[in-house]
Design a protein around this motif. Sequence first.
Motif, PDB file in Angstrom:
ATOM      1  N   LYS A  88       0.818  -1.214   0.000  1.00  0.00           N
ATOM      2  CA  LYS A  88       0.000   0.000   0.000  1.00  0.00           C
ATOM      3  C   LYS A  88       0.854   1.267   0.000  1.00  0.00           C
ATOM      4  O   LYS A  88       0.417   2.306  -0.480  1.00  0.00           O
ATOM      5  CB  LYS A  88      -0.947  -0.003   1.195  1.00  0.00           C
ATOM      6  N   ARG A  91       1.875   1.564  -3.872  1.00  0.00           N
ATOM      7  CA  ARG A  91       0.822   1.691  -4.877  1.00  0.00           C
ATOM      8  C   ARG A  91      -0.325   2.542  -4.342  1.00  0.00           C
ATOM      9  O   ARG A  91      -0.693   2.449  -3.171  1.00  0.00           O
ATOM     10  CB  ARG A  91       0.263   0.323  -5.239  1.00  0.00           C
ATOM     11  N   ASP A  93      -4.491   3.677  -4.611  1.00  0.00           N
ATOM     12  CA  ASP A  93      -5.730   2.907  -4.772  1.00  0.00           C
ATOM     13  C   ASP A  93      -6.080   2.745  -6.248  1.00  0.00           C
ATOM     14  O   ASP A  93      -6.582   1.697  -6.664  1.00  0.00           O
ATOM     15  CB  ASP A  93      -6.878   3.592  -4.034  1.00  0.00           C
ATOM     16  N   GLY A  96      -3.929   0.011  -7.694  1.00  0.00           N
ATOM     17  CA  GLY A  96      -4.416  -1.283  -7.240  1.00  0.00           C
ATOM     18  C   GLY A  96      -5.661  -1.720  -8.001  1.00  0.00           C
ATOM     19  O   GLY A  96      -5.788  -2.895  -8.371  1.00  0.00           O
TER      20      GLY A  96
END
Length: 113
Positions: A88, A91, A93, A96
Motif C-alpha cells: 500500500k 501503490r 488505490d 491497485g
Amino acid sequence: MAGGNAIRGSRVGAGPMGEDERGETAPRRQVRYYCGRGHVSAPYFALDAEVPESWDCTRCGLPASQEQENPPPMPRVEPYKSHLAYVKERRSDEDGAAILEEALAALRQRRRL
C-alpha cells in the motif's frame, strides 16, 4: 555431623586474597554515562584506554552519553508492518484497482478458452 579435615569457607586451590599476592591493579578511571531515563552508569576504564562516547545503560539498555544535560534521544521503534502495508505504501488505490481489473480480465480470458 560432617567430619573431615576441610577448612570451612574455602575451596581447593584457594589462596590468600591480599593485594600483595595478586599484584598491583592497573591505574584506571571511572566515567559516568547518562541515559534518557535519568539512569547513571559508571564503568571503569584503564587510564591509557580510549573512552567510548556512548555506552549502553546497564539498567534499561538505552544509549547513554557523558553529557548529563543532553543525553542521547531514545531510539524510535518502528511497528511491525505486514506485506500488505508495504504494498500500500508503493501503490495508490487507483493503481491497485487497475492491476486488479487486469488480473480479472486475464482470468476471464483463460476461462473462455
